[in-house]
Design a protein around this motif. Structure first.
Motif, PDB file in Angstrom:
ATOM      1  N   ILE A 132       8.090  21.877 -34.786  1.00  0.00           N
ATOM      2  CA  ILE A 132       8.306  20.686 -35.270  1.00  0.00           C
ATOM      3  C   ILE A 132       6.942  20.017 -35.653  1.00  0.00           C
ATOM      4  O   ILE A 132       5.640  20.491 -35.392  1.00  0.00           O
ATOM      5  CB  ILE A 132       8.859  19.779 -34.006  1.00  0.00           C
ATOM      6  N   PRO A 133       7.005  19.015 -36.801  1.00  0.00           N
ATOM      7  CA  PRO A 133       5.958  18.488 -37.377  1.00  0.00           C
ATOM      8  C   PRO A 133       4.911  17.810 -36.646  1.00  0.00           C
ATOM      9  O   PRO A 133       3.850  17.518 -36.866  1.00  0.00           O
ATOM     10  CB  PRO A 133       6.481  17.774 -38.526  1.00  0.00           C
ATOM     11  N   SER A 134       5.534  17.087 -35.663  1.00  0.00           N
ATOM     12  CA  SER A 134       4.813  15.870 -35.070  1.00  0.00           C
ATOM     13  C   SER A 134       5.226  15.835 -33.565  1.00  0.00           C
ATOM     14  O   SER A 134       6.275  15.967 -33.063  1.00  0.00           O
ATOM     15  CB  SER A 134       5.280  14.466 -35.688  1.00  0.00           C
ATOM     16  N   SER A 135       4.033  15.308 -32.770  1.00  0.00           N
ATOM     17  CA  SER A 135       4.315  15.208 -31.262  1.00  0.00           C
ATOM     18  C   SER A 135       5.125  13.983 -31.043  1.00  0.00           C
ATOM     19  O   SER A 135       5.894  13.973 -29.955  1.00  0.00           O
ATOM     20  CB  SER A 135       3.004  14.953 -30.656  1.00  0.00           C
ATOM     21  N   ASP A 136       5.531  12.988 -31.782  1.00  0.00           N
ATOM     22  CA  ASP A 136       6.370  12.190 -31.697  1.00  0.00           C
ATOM     23  C   ASP A 136       7.857  12.532 -31.558  1.00  0.00           C
ATOM     24  O   ASP A 136       8.800  11.765 -31.237  1.00  0.00           O
ATOM     25  CB  ASP A 136       6.305  11.193 -32.960  1.00  0.00           C
TER      26      ASP A 136
END
Length: 219
Positions: A132-136
């Motif tokens: 996925i692109p972001s830890s968010d």
């Protein structure tokens, strides 16, 4: 035949469409529409997630990476669909985010469903690896993929600003997974090849998966 592509960012998305075109062929006409096409940067920033709101990652026409709250752009995506309906035979959403409310009078491909059902049919045992692109996005991603697999390992690296070393490091984390999903339309064929080479595992890339599904409709 004519295909309409809807992006959550801005058009043109040559970075995505060029790789899909290689599968679809030159005889398919492609028309694009972006949820953010007519917006100023100030207006776009108002669509960003706050606190613990859901997060999607996309890019602007100038290549800048931005974060969006999917709930704030759903109506704009629906407007793109309705605009494209007048000119195309089938519409595809260039995002793996879940937009259950989107509807169309034409055939509509939602990659989130195609991706989930593909993995569900393939993975009967073992562990699923997810880029996925972001830890968010980790918490939402765990909830989503746990619906089809009890064991999920997540690695984060941006498809837009991530460096080659970060991709390799993320892939190393997933070497013990049975199947790997690159859960964003921003990931490209080069990323898929790199992850496959490092992990020696099968890798599912959303943009090519949807392109093959579309090709099945036309050939």
């Amino acid at each position: 035949m004519k295909v309409g592509f809807v992006t959550i960012g801005q058009t043109p998305r040559d970075d995505v469409v060029s790789e899909m075109r290689s599968i679809l062929g030159e005889n398919i006409k492609i028309i694009e529409c972006g949820a953010l096409d007519s917006l100023s940067l100030k207006k776009i920033k108002e669509l960003a997630p706050k606190n613990n709101e859901p997060v999607l990652i996309t890019r602007l026409r100038n290549g800048r990476e931005i974060k969006l709250n999917p709930k704030k752009i759903a109506s704009r995506l629906q407007s793109c669909i309705e605009k494209l309906e007048e000119d195309v035979d089938v519409i595809g959403i260039l995002c793996t985010g879940e937009f259950q409310s989107l509807k169309s009078k034409k055939l509509l491909i939602k990659p989130s469903l195609v991706l989930m059902n593909t993995v569900d049919s393939l993975l009967q045992w073992g562990k699923l690896g997810v880029f996925i692109p972001s830890s968010d996005q980790v918490e939402e991603t765990e909830k989503k993929w746990s619906r089809v697999c009890g064991k999920v390992e997540i690695a984060t690296v941006s498809p837009y600003v991530g460096k080659e070393g970060e991709t390799k490091k993320a892939a190393e984390r997933l070497k013990d997974c049975t199947l790997i999903v690159l859960d964003c339309f921003g990931y490209n064929l080069n990323t898929k090849r790199a992850v496959s080479e490092i992990t020696k595992r099968p890798v599912v890339l959303p943009r090519t998966l949807m392109a093959h599904a579309l090709r099945e409709l036309f050939i």
